[in-house]
Design an enzyme around this catalytic site. Structure first.
Site, PDB file in Angstrom:
ATOM      1  N   CYS A  44       1.462  -1.298  -0.354  1.00  0.00           N
ATOM      2  CA  CYS A  44       0.327   0.294  -0.284  1.00  0.00           C
ATOM      3  C   CYS A  44       0.685   1.286  -0.052  1.00  0.00           C
ATOM      4  O   CYS A  44       0.568   2.712  -0.697  1.00  0.00           O
ATOM      5  CB  CYS A  44      -0.668  -0.109   0.574  1.00  0.00           C
ATOM      6  SG  CYS A  44      -1.895  -1.671   1.717  1.00  0.00           S
TER       7      CYS A  44
ATOM      8  N   CYS B  78      -5.361  -1.868  -1.082  1.00  0.00           N
ATOM      9  CA  CYS B  78      -6.073  -2.741  -1.499  1.00  0.00           C
ATOM     10  C   CYS B  78      -7.105  -2.425  -2.000  1.00  0.00           C
ATOM     11  O   CYS B  78      -7.685  -1.809  -3.250  1.00  0.00           O
ATOM     12  CB  CYS B  78      -6.489  -3.705  -0.575  1.00  0.00           C
ATOM     13  SG  CYS B  78      -6.123  -4.118   0.742  1.00  0.00           S
TER      14      CYS B  78
ATOM     15  N   SER C 289     -13.316  -4.963   7.966  1.00  0.00           N
ATOM     16  CA  SER C 289     -12.550  -4.514   6.813  1.00  0.00           C
ATOM     17  C   SER C 289     -14.059  -3.927   5.699  1.00  0.00           C
ATOM     18  O   SER C 289     -14.926  -4.292   6.423  1.00  0.00           O
ATOM     19  CB  SER C 289     -12.289  -6.029   6.119  1.00  0.00           C
ATOM     20  OG  SER C 289     -11.574  -5.882   5.039  1.00  0.00           O
TER      21      SER C 289
END
Length: 534
Positions: free
Chosen positions: A29, A174, A450
């Site tokens: 990331c 992500c 999440s």
């Protein structure tokens, strides 16, 4: 001392601009942010400033997920904000550009900018590209769900390893409309990031160009003396909530936008999210509930296209100012839609008539809880509780097929104070989906989910168990009722019984008695207030 590290009199005669970088080597990331910081610094120099780069911490949610390490994630948001603020104050910077990547670095950077109130902006490092597995696109979500499929015997170990090896092909956060991309789009709509810049994928050549432009932009903000608290207004926060609603974004947006509002001195409550979600259509067909990924949204027309849809729907405060110097309405009118794109629906055929997040209250959640309704049709559920006092026990029960159709899984003592740190539960929720129970059970927790979680699952239950919330009174077998249309979450017990059980309740022994985890557990506020340090 500044000359000792290479600065000249000419450098020091110009404005000093902090470049707050969240680079770290432990995750994709943020891994590429050194490259972007060099472009930002070049833009600052070209526009007449002197950049000074500094770093802060980051914790990878995806790597820490399902472990004790996940408790560090939300806590890291506060440390990120504190460290960016301290360096900027300590060295009297004139302006700041913050670079973010993984989930908590995004709100952490913006919280710091709101505190400092210097001319500043935030640039998100961008999404990872989708991986390829058996001929179709995949994300990290697919890997977590595959763990459940493997446990259920529907995926071989070799297939699971093959998927693991291909799900994350390079740098970037992500790839679905999970927490990172949710907050990236929210902060473009907030105006603290330039419209359309965050959505450029991490390894797209244009990312270098927008990073350079951010360096130039911060110098324009400095000349105009335009500061974050002029941008982060009540209406701008409502725009950010609308962006989350229309894209089916992560429940974590509730925590983070409440926290940013607090830092900016703007009144915002958990109930505001439900009010806005009722008025905004769900238009983006994005994972985890939909078909497409962040890179697909960028190719379809990006954030600006989403803004244009909300402008046309009269669901955007068009007069709100952004760091570009233009209003959000002016940005939206520049939208360009790729012919034939299917990612962002027309207003006439939305994915759903209302947004992707709802707030439930009731005798189990007097202060509220958050449910993501994007991507599933189940809006009510009644079943017996299966109560667990930590995530690991619930995960083990799922993997050994002890959870049955019709159950309501309860995971408690995982809240901000009780965890401490309010772990995300993707390991559990993805395993539930992978074992085929996603549409057959419900789940509630005082922890978090999440952004990749989907199904009828209520998080952020407040007050939390460690603060003697009603969730602490539950016993396995109690009947729990979800009613999303009525916005309620209740247990079928008389109030006197709940009160009697809580009168015998004893607080658990703290899991940490020293260090940052203990300090956070002692001082953190409720999830319904953003889980901020007080």
């Amino acid at each position: 001392m500044l000359k000792a590290v290479g600065f000249t009199d000419d450098d020091l005669s110009r404005p000093l601009v902090g470049v707050a970088n969240t680079w770290i080597e432990v995750m994709p990331c943020n891994y590429h942010l050194r490259r972007l910081s060099e472009k930002v610094k070049a833009g600052i120099r070209a526009a007449g400033g002197t950049p000074i780069e500094y770093n802060t911490i980051a914790v990878s949610d995806g790597i820490a997920m399902g472990t004790e390490g996940m408790k560090a994630s939300l806590i890291s948001r506060e440390v990120i904000a504190d460290s960016i603020e301290l360096v900027a104050r300590g060295h009297l910077f004139d302006a700041v550009v913050a670079l973010s990547g993984c989930d908590k670095t995004i709100p952490g950077t913006v919280m710091a900018l709101a505190r400092l109130n210097l001319p500043s902006l935030m640039l998100y490092g961008g999404s990872i590209m989708p991986g390829k597995f058996q001929g179709h696109d995949v994300t990290i979500q697919d890997v977590f769900e595959a763990v459940g499929k493997h446990a259920a015997g529907t995926m071989t170990e070799a297939e699971l390893r093959d998927l693991e090896n291909h799900a994350c092909p390079g740098a970037g956060a992500c790839g679905g409309q999970f927490t990172a991309n949710t907050m990236a789009i929210a902060f473009e709509f907030l105006g603290i990031s330039p419209m359309g810049f965050n959505g450029v994928p991490a390894m797209d050549p244009r990312k270098d160009e927008v990073a350079f432009r951010c360096g130039q932009l911060v110098m324009e903000l400095l000349r105009k003396d335009l500061r974050p608290r002029q941008i982060i207004t009540r209406k701008a926060l409502e725009n950010a909530i609308a962006a989350v609603a229309t894209t089916g974004g992560s429940t974590n947006a509730v925590l983070h936008l409440l926290a940013v509002a607090r830092e900016a001195g703007v009144r915002l409550t958990i109930d505001d999210f439900d009010k806005i979600n009722r008025k905004v259509p769900l238009l983006a067909d994005l994972k985890p509930g939909g078909r497409f990924m962040a890179a697909d949204l960028y190719a379809a027309g990006g954030t600006t296209l989403v803004a244009k849809r909300l402008l046309d729907a009269h669901r955007l405060h068009a007069d709100q100012l952004a760091v570009t110097g233009r209003t959000i309405g002016e940005e939206a009118r520049q939208a360009s839609e790729t012919p034939g794109q299917q990612v962002v629906r027309p207003l006439s055929v939305p994915v759903a008539p209302t947004g992707g997040l709802v707030i439930l209250k009731g005798n189990l959640a007097p202060d509220g809880c958050v449910v993501k309704v994007a991507g599933h049709a189940m809006t009510s559920f009644r079943g017996p509780a299966r109560v667990f006092d930590r995530e690991e026990d619930a995960f083990a029960a799922v993997m050994t097929r002890q959870i049955k159709e019709g159950d309501v899984v309860v995971i408690r003592y995982e809240g901000p104070a009780g965890g401490p740190g309010m772990r995300e539960m993707l390991s559990v929720t993805a395993a539930i989906v992978g074992t085929g129970l996603g549409g057959a059970i419900a789940l509630l927790t005082d922890g978090r989910f999440s952004g990749a979680t989907h199904g009828l699952m209520a998080g952020h239950v407040a007050p939390e168990a460690a603060k003697k919330g009603p969730i602490a009174a539950l016993k396995s077998g109690d009947i729990i009722v979800f009613d999303v249309p009525a916005r309620t979450l209740n247990v079928e017990l008389p109030q006197r019984e709940i009160k009697a059980r809580l009168s015998k309740w004893k607080p658990p022994v703290p899991r940490y008695t020293s260090g940052v985890m203990a300090k956070y557990g002692r001082h953190v506020s409720s999830a319904s207030e953003g889980a901020v340090m007080s």
